[in-house]
Design a protein around this motif. Structure first.
Motif, PDB file in Angstrom:
ATOM      1  N   ASP A 116       0.754  -1.126  -0.005  1.00  7.92           N
ATOM      2  CA  ASP A 116       0.001   0.168  -0.075  1.00  7.92           C
ATOM      3  C   ASP A 116       0.811   1.347   0.026  1.00  7.92           C
ATOM      4  O   ASP A 116       0.578   2.163   0.308  1.00  7.92           O
ATOM      5  CB  ASP A 116      -0.852  -0.041   1.288  1.00  7.92           C
ATOM      6  N   GLY A 117       2.040   1.227  -0.301  1.00  7.65           N
ATOM      7  CA  GLY A 117       3.078   2.273  -0.335  1.00  7.65           C
ATOM      8  C   GLY A 117       4.316   1.801  -1.093  1.00  7.65           C
ATOM      9  O   GLY A 117       4.627   0.708  -1.016  1.00  7.65           O
ATOM     10  N   PRO A 118       5.080   2.910  -1.676  1.00  7.89           N
ATOM     11  CA  PRO A 118       6.241   2.385  -2.339  1.00  7.89           C
ATOM     12  C   PRO A 118       7.275   1.955  -1.557  1.00  7.89           C
ATOM     13  O   PRO A 118       7.860   0.977  -1.791  1.00  7.89           O
ATOM     14  CB  PRO A 118       6.598   3.887  -2.784  1.00  7.89           C
ATOM     15  N   GLU A 119       7.486   2.341  -0.275  1.00  8.42           N
ATOM     16  CA  GLU A 119       8.315   1.647   0.850  1.00  8.42           C
ATOM     17  C   GLU A 119       8.084   0.228   0.787  1.00  8.42           C
ATOM     18  O   GLU A 119       9.117  -0.686   1.305  1.00  8.42           O
ATOM     19  CB  GLU A 119       8.254   2.513   1.864  1.00  8.42           C
ATOM     20  N   SER A 167      12.988   7.632  -9.599  1.00  9.78           N
ATOM     21  CA  SER A 167      12.838   8.345  -8.670  1.00  9.78           C
ATOM     22  C   SER A 167      12.752   7.677  -7.304  1.00  9.78           C
ATOM     23  O   SER A 167      13.514   8.384  -6.112  1.00  9.78           O
ATOM     24  CB  SER A 167      11.548   9.370  -8.689  1.00  9.78           C
ATOM     25  N   LEU A 168      12.290   6.648  -7.212  1.00 17.74           N
ATOM     26  CA  LEU A 168      12.203   5.911  -5.916  1.00 17.74           C
ATOM     27  C   LEU A 168      13.621   5.466  -5.631  1.00 17.74           C
ATOM     28  O   LEU A 168      13.916   5.165  -4.154  1.00 17.74           O
ATOM     29  CB  LEU A 168      11.145   4.743  -5.867  1.00 17.74           C
ATOM     30  N   VAL A 169      13.988   5.031  -6.471  1.00 13.00           N
ATOM     31  CA  VAL A 169      15.687   4.543  -6.186  1.00 13.00           C
ATOM     32  C   VAL A 169      16.391   5.617  -5.749  1.00 13.00           C
ATOM     33  O   VAL A 169      17.402   5.609  -4.603  1.00 13.00           O
ATOM     34  CB  VAL A 169      16.142   3.859  -7.594  1.00 13.00           C
ATOM     35  N   GLU A 170      16.525   6.890  -6.237  1.00 12.78           N
ATOM     36  CA  GLU A 170      17.025   7.928  -5.857  1.00 12.78           C
ATOM     37  C   GLU A 170      16.560   8.251  -4.337  1.00 12.78           C
ATOM     38  O   GLU A 170      17.717   8.980  -3.673  1.00 12.78           O
ATOM     39  CB  GLU A 170      16.751   9.292  -6.747  1.00 12.78           C
ATOM     40  N   LYS A 171      15.556   7.863  -4.004  1.00 16.32           N
ATOM     41  CA  LYS A 171      15.270   8.181  -2.682  1.00 16.32           C
ATOM     42  C   LYS A 171      15.661   6.921  -1.605  1.00 16.32           C
ATOM     43  O   LYS A 171      15.162   7.338  -0.572  1.00 16.32           O
ATOM     44  CB  LYS A 171      13.645   8.429  -2.608  1.00 16.32           C
ATOM     45  N   GLY A 172      16.193   5.940  -2.234  1.00 18.87           N
ATOM     46  CA  GLY A 172      16.741   5.440  -1.208  1.00 18.87           C
ATOM     47  C   GLY A 172      16.215   3.660  -1.663  1.00 18.87           C
ATOM     48  O   GLY A 172      16.504   2.514  -0.857  1.00 18.87           O
ATOM     49  N   LEU A 173      15.088   3.354  -2.411  1.00 19.33           N
ATOM     50  CA  LEU A 173      14.416   2.131  -2.436  1.00 19.33           C
ATOM     51  C   LEU A 173      15.459   1.236  -3.145  1.00 19.33           C
ATOM     52  O   LEU A 173      16.031   1.284  -3.898  1.00 19.33           O
ATOM     53  CB  LEU A 173      13.330   2.232  -3.423  1.00 19.33           C
ATOM     54  N   LYS A 174      15.494  -0.200  -2.277  1.00 19.03           N
ATOM     55  CA  LYS A 174      16.443  -0.983  -2.893  1.00 19.03           C
ATOM     56  C   LYS A 174      15.485  -2.224  -3.208  1.00 19.03           C
ATOM     57  O   LYS A 174      14.861  -2.824  -2.279  1.00 19.03           O
ATOM     58  CB  LYS A 174      17.353  -1.612  -1.795  1.00 19.03           C
TER      59      LYS A 174
END
Length: 287
Positions: free
Chosen positions: A166-169, A190-197
């Motif tokens: 229910d969310g990108p994280e 953009s999610l990767v830039e914010k730290g998503l692995k």
């Protein structure tokens, strides 16, 4: 015994080999030059033809025909029916009605997504109608109509997937699929830039991503909501866990040099909204 070669025979044979080698090189070079010169002039001629067509009453590459670049395999916008032959979808109804009102015959070209835009720039098509998202970069390169559909990013998983995304994280560490060179691709970046692995899988066609989702090769498909809703409606094994805020708006792209055609398409699109045609195909394909 063996017959002996006359004096100087070996030298002459070596010279002959060199001459033959040089002659072959000459022929290859000659034909390559002819090939490139011919292509150069053909390219110039096509450009010249395009420049001449985009003036006065001439506003299409081929008289009486609207050449449309698209990519099959993106329901509900353009995809093949169950017979595997008939092209159907929102955009198909859109360009058929557009051509009908403009008095043009549609000629549709199925092209890999990445090649659509360079082909439009080189005058292979008159326009691109393929659920194309309006972006600043595309606005610099092409003439683009007012938006005809708005979209958002969504997460699609199998119904038996135990985790609620229910969310990108929540995609952390998962196998994430999406179509390359789309807004979903930029969204993932953009999610990767914010730290998503996570483990990311790019696909040339969106439907291939959903095939892998069905067989468990990936955990989630990130896709634009309109297409995702249509797929989930017809695929009982999937569910949508997340739909974000609208971030994508579709438009029709026209070569920047062809303002006449662009004006006619935009004017006709406005009429199709005013008389209710656009509402009718929205109800048919998007609801």
């Amino acid at each position: 015994g063996h017959r002996r070669c006359p004096k100087g025979c070996g030298e002459r044979m070596e010279k002959n080999r060199v001459y033959k080698y040089c002659f072959v090189i000459f022929l290859i070079t000659f034909f390559c030059c002819i090939f490139f010169i011919r292509n150069f002039y053909n390219s110039k001629e096509r450009q010249k033809d395009g420049d001449e067509l985009f003036s006065g009453e001439n506003y299409t590459i081929e008289k009486g025909v609207l050449r449309i670049g698209t990519e099959y395999g993106y329901p509900p916008f353009e995809y093949l029916d169950s017979d595997g032959k008939t092209l159907i979808g929102f955009d198909v109804d859109l360009w058929n009605e557009l051509c009908k009102r403009l008095g043009l015959k549609p000629k549709v070209y199925d092209t890999q997504w990445i090649g659509l835009f360079s082909s439009l720039e080189s005058n292979r098509y008159d326009c691109v109608i393929s659920a194309v998202t309006i972006t600043p970069n595309r606005k610099e390169k092409f003439l683009i109509t007012t938006p005809y559909v708005q979209n958002a990013q969504s997460f699609v998983v199998r119904k038996d997937f135990t985790k609620m995304l229910d969310g990108p994280e929540k995609m952390e560490g998962l196998k994430v699929a999406f179509q390359s060179e789309t807004v979903s691709d930029y969204y993932i970046s953009s999610l990767v830039e914010k730290g998503l692995k996570a483990n990311f899988f790019k696909y040339d066609k969106l439907m291939d991503a959903f095939v892998d989702l069905r067989f468990g090769r990936v955990d989630v498909v990130v896709a634009e909501s309109v297409s995702a809703k249509n797929i989930v409606k017809n695929e009982t094994d999937f569910r949508i866990d997340f739909i974000g805020e609208p971030d994508a708006f579709f438009g029709i792209l026209v070569n920047r040099n062809n303002e006449i055609l662009f004006s006619k398409i935009q004017e006709t699109l406005n009429q199709m909204y005013e008389d209710g045609f656009m509402s009718s195909i929205e109800e048919k394909w998007l609801e």
